[in-house]
Scaffold this active site. Structure first.
Site, PDB file in Angstrom:
ATOM      1  N   GLU A  95      86.461  86.162 -14.706  1.00 39.60           N
ATOM      2  CA  GLU A  95      85.388  85.934 -13.729  1.00 39.60           C
ATOM      3  C   GLU A  95      84.336  86.999 -13.941  1.00 39.60           C
ATOM      4  OE1 GLU A  95      88.039  84.338  -9.938  1.00 39.60           O
ATOM      5  OE2 GLU A  95      86.646  86.001  -9.651  1.00 39.60           O
TER       6      GLU A  95
ATOM      7  N   ASP B   3      81.769  90.625   0.160  1.00 37.73           N
ATOM      8  CA  ASP B   3      82.419  91.635  -0.665  1.00 37.73           C
ATOM      9  C   ASP B   3      82.581  92.963   0.048  1.00 37.73           C
ATOM     10  OD1 ASP B   3      83.035  90.563  -3.359  1.00 37.73           O
ATOM     11  OD2 ASP B   3      80.919  89.979  -3.267  1.00 37.73           O
TER      12      ASP B   3
ATOM     13  N   TYR C 133      90.836  78.527  -5.456  1.00 41.95           N
ATOM     14  CA  TYR C 133      90.891  79.980  -5.294  1.00 41.95           C
ATOM     15  C   TYR C 133      91.336  80.251  -3.868  1.00 41.95           C
ATOM     16  CZ  TYR C 133      89.293  84.866  -5.738  1.00 41.95           C
ATOM     17  OH  TYR C 133      89.217  86.230  -5.784  1.00 41.95           O
TER      18      TYR C 133
END
Lengths: 403, 281
Positions: free
Chosen positions: B52, B63, B178
């Site tokens: 990735e 994040d 995911y």
């Protein structure tokens, strides 16, 4: 102007205002914003919720705020009659509390116990901390470290009200980063926490919900101006950061096509310098903080920080409904520089005995540009959305005066 | 769409080897283009099964601190979306098998132009896209061009994604799923292995797609435990933190940075390989 049957009835059921708005958030938050949407839909349909909101607005906030004919400014401008909607007289000194009150009532209905919020200048943080104190809720306010340094009185106010102010040192340490950090908190505390967004931005349903709570401003104006002046106004003017006070004033009038509406953005040191916050005037569409809207950004799609002497206008985006109203031509968007706003700030203080916040001083500067060109029969209503006490240090510094 | 793309081939091979895979994440251009490219080139040999590559963004709201900082380092060093795509093309000259997934936020892609982006990404050899702030509800304008180009749009499933919502996510999903193992941002809390196992079994009832699990996986042991339960584990913040640990006061890479990052990938890979796999139901 785009031909539409009505400017109401938006967003659509997916939260879109034309191209703009939507729900651009990480998967972890999607179920949470659906939960807010469902709770808000139910609350909106419940007369008891409306009654409770109205009761607190009246007895706690002090609504309705007055409408006031600014006679000496009107004489000075030599044209249209200028009226102020006095939302600076609300409890906590700005329009922000209309929204925080509505949302905290919703959060209570949802059984949430912890409130998080972002703040730039600290006005929304103070309004959030206030209602959290009122209802005994835990309150965490995210504020950029840069903003904490330049807005220390508001930081202290929030602490007095029992809120925890968390400095944000990520990114550029301003409002946009505070909003990122609040979203990160929400992702990490999904069960007990309600995110109380301060403006008409963020993922659906926030833009529509905050607009609805702020629409009390325009609804009152509709009645008050008819009582006072005998008819509806010709022009509405309000400043635009995220755009909540402007939409609150404009929204109830959107379908009165004869009424001209002007949103005033911050041109900072001048649009040409790049140091401004005029996302509708000089930004481009993009996606940030859960919605598609006009943004200040680089050619590579990175968000740029803005500048304005008015911290409350210092946001690189704008509510998606404004983006749509801009493209459709229904509302005009203009911009006013720091210097012009400072002139209006001083003029209003001397001539009317009202020290405006620097944010509505932008709106007033533009009123000064248009009033003289209109006839004495014309009526302008400007939203005086905040009082200037918080700005005395900034204003003094700008004028080179040491306090 | 394509039953024979790099992602499918890699997961098929992993199943044959009876082990979970290692997915590594680095931010493109962190701390600078040259160093980042050197790391990227070394990843397949060090043991990354899928790669990735983060497309840096000024406001990475999902994040944690480590990836935020790496994004800012990359932007400060002049990274652009065009350069990121260029890195993929450069890697493809030496590796045509390792699946490459670009991960990031929608705004830079939207501003680049969705069609132009998809065309260039395809030409460079990109296999999948993970766009964190583009849920199924908003994905249409990217989904159609990506599919036409044979690029998989990979979706996240979170602990908050309930059974009512899951079908909507799965209906668009390609490549792999995911699973975000914690309610939180990247690189903070680590998941409880038992919870991961439960979540993976639940997802297997709903999909035949391979399942990668990420967020908060920091050590070779955690990687092995997670990879053995799912089809792959994703390690990002821990790698990016290694990069940060090897910068001097001016933010310049110190000697040995690339070697240290790749050595860590080697450790992760050996641990994942040694663990094999708890056969899925």
């Amino acid at each position: 102007m785009t031909v539409v049957n009505t400017f109401h009835g938006r967003p659509d059921d997916r939260g879109h205002f034309g191209l703009y708005g939507g729900r651009y958030v990480a998967e972890t938050l999607m179920p949470l914003i659906y939960e807010v949407e469902k709770a808000y839909d139910e609350a909106r349909a419940d007369p008891a919720f409306a009654e409770e909101f109205a009761r607190y607005l009246k007895h706690y906030v002090g609504r309705p705020s007055p409408i006031y004919f600014a006679e000496r400014l009107t004489e000075r401008y030599g044209g249209a009659r200028v009226y102020f909607k006095r939302d600076e007289l609300n409890h906590t000194g700005a329009h922000k509390i209309n929204n925080t009150l509505g949302q905290i009532l919703l959060a209570r209905r949802m059984g949430k116990t912890r409130i998080i919020a972002e703040t730039g200048a600290g006005q929304h943080g103070v309004a959030t901390a206030t209602v959290c104190a009122l209802f005994g809720m835990q309150c965490v306010v995210y504020m950029g470290a840069t903003d904490i340094a330049r807005q220390s009185p508001n930081v202290f106010r929030m602490k007095l009200l029992g809120a925890e102010v968390r400095p944000v040192t990520a990114g550029t340490q301003t409002l946009k980063d505070a909003m990122n950090e609040a979203l990160r908190d929400w992702v990490s505390n999904v069960h007990d926490t309600y995110y109380l967004i301060g403006t008409v931005a963020g993922p659906h349903p926030y833009p529509a919900m905050v607009r609805d709570f702020q629409s009390v401003i325009g609804q009152e104006v509709r009645e008050q101006i008819v009582d006072l002046a005998g008819r509806l106004p010709d022009v509405l003017v309000a400043c635009i950061g995220g755009g909540s006070n402007a939409l609150g004033l404009f929204h109830p009038f959107l379908d009165d096509i004869a009424i001209r509406m002007i949103g005033v953005e911050a041109a900072g040191r001048g649009i040409a310098t790049g140091e401004h916050c005029a996302s509708l005037t000089a930004g481009k569409p993009g996606v940030l903080h859960g919605n598609r809207t006009y943004l200040l950004q680089t050619r590579d799609g990175q968000i740029r920080d803005g500048h304005s002497i008015a911290a409350g206008l210092d946001y690189p985006g704008v509510g998606p409904e404004h983006a749509w109203l801009r493209d459709s031509g229904r509302v005009e968007y203009v911009s006013v520089t720091d210097d012009e706003a400072m002139e209006a700030f001083q003029l209003c203080s001397r001539v009317e005995g009202i020290i405006p916040a620097l944010e509505p001083a932008h709106a007033l500067a533009h009123v000064g540009h248009v009033a003289g060109r209109l006839s004495q029969d014309d009526i302008i209503v400007m939203n005086m959305c905040g009082r200037g006490d918080k700005d005395v240090f900034t204003a003094a510094a700008h004028l080179g005066i040491e306090l | 769409m394509s039953s024979d793309n790099r992602i499918v081939r890699r997961f098929t091979a992993l199943a044959k080897e009876r082990r979970g895979g290692l997915v590594t994440f680095i931010t493109a251009g962190d701390p600078d283009l040259g160093t980042s490219m050197a790391i990227l080139r070394g990843l397949p040999k060090a043991g990354a099964d899928l790669i990735e590559i983060g497309m840096p963004f000024s406001d990475p709201m999902a994040d944690g601190p480590a990836v935020q900082a790496s994004s800012l380092r990359a932007l400060k060093a002049g990274q652009t979306l065009k350069r990121t795509i260029g890195m993929v093309a450069a890697l493809r000259s030496s590796d045509n098998e390792t699946p490459i997934i670009l991960m990031g936020y929608y705004n830079p892609i939207y501003v680049f132009g969705v069609k132009a982006f998809v065309a260039e990404a395809r030409k460079a050899g990109v296999d999948g896209l993970i766009i964190v702030d583009l849920p199924p509800e908003e994905c249409t304008e990217l989904l159609a061009p990506a599919r036409a180009a044979g690029i998989d749009l990979i979706f996240l499933v979170a602990p908050t994604t309930d059974d009512r919502r899951l079908p909507a996510v799965l209906s668009h999903a390609r490549g792999f799923l995911y699973y975000v193992s914690i309610t939180g941002v990247t690189g903070t809390a680590s998941p409880a292995i038992g919870d991961v196992g439960d979540a993976v079994s639940r997802l297997r009832h709903h999909t035949k797609l391979p399942i990668a699990v990420g967020f908060g996986i920091r050590s070779p042991d955690q990687a092995a435990a997670v990879a053995s339960l799912a089809d792959a584990c994703v390690v990002g913040s821990a790698l990016v933190s290694r990069i940060a640990d090897h910068l001097d006061d001016q933010g310049q890479p110190r000697p040995g940075l690339t070697r240290s990052v790749l050595a860590f990938v080697g450790e992760l890979s050996r641990s994942v390989r040694a663990a094999g796999r708890t056969a899925p139901a």
